[in-house]
Design a protein around this motif. Structure first.
Motif, short mmCIF file in Angstrom:
data_model
loop_
_atom_site.label_atom_id
_atom_site.label_comp_id
_atom_site.label_asym_id
_atom_site.label_seq_id
_atom_site.Cartn_x
_atom_site.Cartn_y
_atom_site.Cartn_z
N GLN A 1 14.99 3.12 2.94
CA GLN A 1 14.04 2.16 2.37
C GLN A 1 14.26 1.93 0.88
O GLN A 1 13.63 1.06 0.27
CB GLN A 1 12.60 2.66 2.64
CG GLN A 1 11.54 1.55 2.56
CD GLN A 1 10.11 2.09 2.72
OE1 GLN A 1 9.91 3.16 3.29
NE2 GLN A 1 9.13 1.36 2.21
N THR B 1 12.19 -0.69 -1.54
CA THR B 1 11.19 -0.24 -2.51
C THR B 1 11.59 -0.68 -3.92
O THR B 1 10.76 -1.16 -4.69
CB THR B 1 11.03 1.28 -2.47
OG1 THR B 1 10.74 1.68 -1.13
CG2 THR B 1 9.88 1.74 -3.36
N GLY C 1 16.26 6.33 -4.17
CA GLY C 1 17.33 6.85 -3.34
C GLY C 1 16.78 7.44 -2.07
O GLY C 1 15.72 7.04 -1.57
N ASP C 2 17.49 8.44 -1.54
CA ASP C 2 17.02 9.08 -0.32
C ASP C 2 16.55 10.48 -0.65
O ASP C 2 16.43 11.32 0.16
CB ASP C 2 18.14 9.10 0.72
CG ASP C 2 17.60 9.56 2.06
OD1 ASP C 2 16.56 9.04 2.50
OD2 ASP C 2 18.20 10.47 2.66
N ASN D 1 9.50 10.70 -1.86
CA ASN D 1 9.67 9.67 -0.82
C ASN D 1 9.98 10.24 0.56
O ASN D 1 10.41 9.51 1.45
CB ASN D 1 10.77 8.68 -1.24
CG ASN D 1 12.17 9.25 -1.12
OD1 ASN D 1 12.36 10.46 -1.21
ND2 ASN D 1 13.15 8.40 -0.92
N LYS D 2 9.77 11.54 0.74
CA LYS D 2 10.02 12.13 2.06
C LYS D 2 8.80 12.90 2.55
O LYS D 2 8.06 13.48 1.74
CB LYS D 2 11.22 13.07 2.00
CG LYS D 2 12.55 12.33 1.93
CD LYS D 2 12.92 11.74 3.28
CE LYS D 2 14.20 10.94 3.22
NZ LYS D 2 14.00 9.59 2.64
N ILE E 1 5.65 7.75 -2.03
CA ILE E 1 6.12 6.45 -1.56
C ILE E 1 6.92 6.64 -0.27
O ILE E 1 7.29 7.76 0.09
CB ILE E 1 7.00 5.74 -2.63
CG1 ILE E 1 8.30 6.54 -2.88
CG2 ILE E 1 6.24 5.56 -3.93
CD1 ILE E 1 9.31 5.81 -3.77
N GLU E 2 7.21 5.52 0.40
CA GLU E 2 8.04 5.56 1.62
C GLU E 2 7.51 6.65 2.57
O GLU E 2 6.31 6.75 2.80
CB GLU E 2 9.52 5.74 1.24
CG GLU E 2 10.00 4.64 0.29
CD GLU E 2 11.42 4.82 -0.22
OE1 GLU E 2 12.06 5.83 0.09
OE2 GLU E 2 11.91 3.92 -0.94
N ASP F 1 2.99 1.32 2.05
CA ASP F 1 3.71 2.28 2.90
C ASP F 1 2.76 2.95 3.90
O ASP F 1 3.15 3.26 5.03
CB ASP F 1 4.41 3.34 2.03
CG ASP F 1 5.71 2.81 1.41
OD1 ASP F 1 6.45 2.10 2.11
OD2 ASP F 1 5.96 3.09 0.23
N ARG G 1 2.91 2.40 8.19
CA ARG G 1 3.01 3.54 9.09
C ARG G 1 1.73 3.77 9.90
O ARG G 1 1.60 4.79 10.58
CB ARG G 1 3.40 4.79 8.28
CG ARG G 1 4.84 4.71 7.79
CD ARG G 1 5.12 5.61 6.61
NE ARG G 1 6.53 5.50 6.19
CZ ARG G 1 7.01 4.54 5.41
NH1 ARG G 1 6.21 3.58 4.97
NH2 ARG G 1 8.29 4.52 5.09
#
Lengths: 135, 130, 102
Positions: free
Chosen positions: B15, B19, B129-130, C8-9, C33-34, C65, C69
């Motif tokens: 994502q 984002t 990033g991831d 983000n995780k 986020i995410e 986000d 979900r």
């Protein structure tokens, strides 16, 4: 040009499984030419980047760990390693590459670049940085 | 305020690029300035014009190109990362003996120094990033 | 100086939320986020970690986000503020430096 900024490169990923460690190192080497106030942080799995004894022949990838030893020649000599991250992985300073630099103001004395610090100290270093590159 | 953005992942799998786009668009609409968007690691894959996503999905690459056109954004793909992953403009293709280029409109290829410069020149730098 | 941390995780997949909390100094902000927004939910094995850190850290979560979900705002840990992308931009602007916990 603006004044010198405090740059912090945050390394949190192990090498080889993903490319982040290698490409982060490439940024550090290029960035060294810009004469900013540079620090490197190794925490979480990032501490695996600078362990001794890496041998990549069997996986057909380039062993880039010797490059960390050249950082001192690029005037990158503030390398912070988090104690809690080492502890959690059963590592000690002896497991890490001996990263050093030569201090021209001290008759080129060889000095250690690595400082092992606590998570609380790491938090302060992060907060006091002007620019954080997150890898 | 002057922002720069680093994007470390390619389109669709993660994502991160979505984002980063939504963040950048909001920043520009709120009157902030964007000094540079720097694409690194697999992020350089955001700059290929050969992507053809399904009609009913967003086109991440075109979206960046359009935003760049509207706001004169500087979209920079890291040259070393792009060479590894097969993203080339006409000059790069020629220099590396390739018979085609694939860079999307609004993007340019340049060195890592552009990322460092973004850190120096911007008030804020944020990584997606991831 | 003040710092914004982004995560983000999901805290059930990675340790980034925990690392961010450990490295946040009193007065710092943390934005989920995410997939990081799962960290804002009540009743997970990681909810207490967030609640316990609230005295020191201001928590924020990305509304778009959450919606994507299917997470109802009623299930968010009390005290976490919901922001949109413009709010995200404001948080980055308000803090001197941003660390993305990737």
């Amino acid at each position: 040009m603006p004044e010198t900024k405090k740059f912090l490169y945050v390394n949190r990923k192990a090498p080889y499984g993903t490319i982040y460690a290698l490409e982060a190192l490439e940024v550090v080497l290029i960035g060294a030419a810009f004469e900013q106030d540079v620090s490197l942080a190794f925490l979480d799995d990032g501490v695996y980047q600078i362990t001794k004894g890496q041998d990549t022949k069997g996986i057909g990838m380039k062993n880039f760990s010797p490059t960390y030893k050249a950082l001192g020649d690029y005037d990158v000599n503030k390398i912070y390693v988090e104690q809690e991250s080492l502890d959690a992985r059963g590592l000690t300073l002896d497991d890490l590459l001996p990263l050093t630099w030569e201090d021209e103001d001290d008759d080129w004395a060889e000095k250690d670049s690595i400082k092992v610090i606590s998570a609380a100290e790491m938090a302060k270093i992060m907060e006091q940085s002007d620019v954080v590159f997150s890898f | 305020m002057k922002f720069s953005v680093m994007i470390s992942e390619g389109p669709y799998t993660h994502q991160a690029s979505d984002t980063a786009y939504n963040f950048t668009k909001a920043a520009l609409e709120d009157g902030h300035e964007c000094f540079r968007i720097f694409f690194y690691h697999d992020g350089v894959n955001n700059g290929t014009r050969l992507a053809s996503p399904p009609q009913d999905d967003r086109n991440i690459i075109n979206r960046w190109s359009a935003l760049a056109k509207e706001y004169a954004l500087d979209l920079v793909l890291c040259v070393a990362a792009a060479q590894r992953r097969g993203i080339a403009d006409a000059d790069e293709a020629k220099r590396n003996g390739k018979n085609a280029d694939n860079i999307a409109p609004g993007f340019r290829i340049s060195g890592l120094g552009q990322l460092i410069e973004a850190g120096i020149q911007s008030d804020r730098l944020i990584t997606f990033g991831d | 100086m003040s710092q914004l941390h982004t995560v983000n995780k999901s805290p059930l997949e990675r340790n980034t939320l925990e690392s961010a909390i450990i490295h946040a100094i009193k007065g710092n902000a943390l934005l989920m986020i995410e997939d990081g927004v799962y960290g804002a939910m009540q009743g997970t094995h990681k909810s207490a970690m967030v609640s316990d850190a609230m005295d020191n850290i201001s928590f924020y979560v990305m509304g778009p986000d959450l919606k994507a979900r299917g997470i109802d705002e009623a299930r968010i840990i009390e005290g976490i503020k919901i922001v949109d992308y413009s709010g995200f931009v404001a948080l980055v602007a308000e803090h001197d430096v941003t660390q993305s916990w990737l």
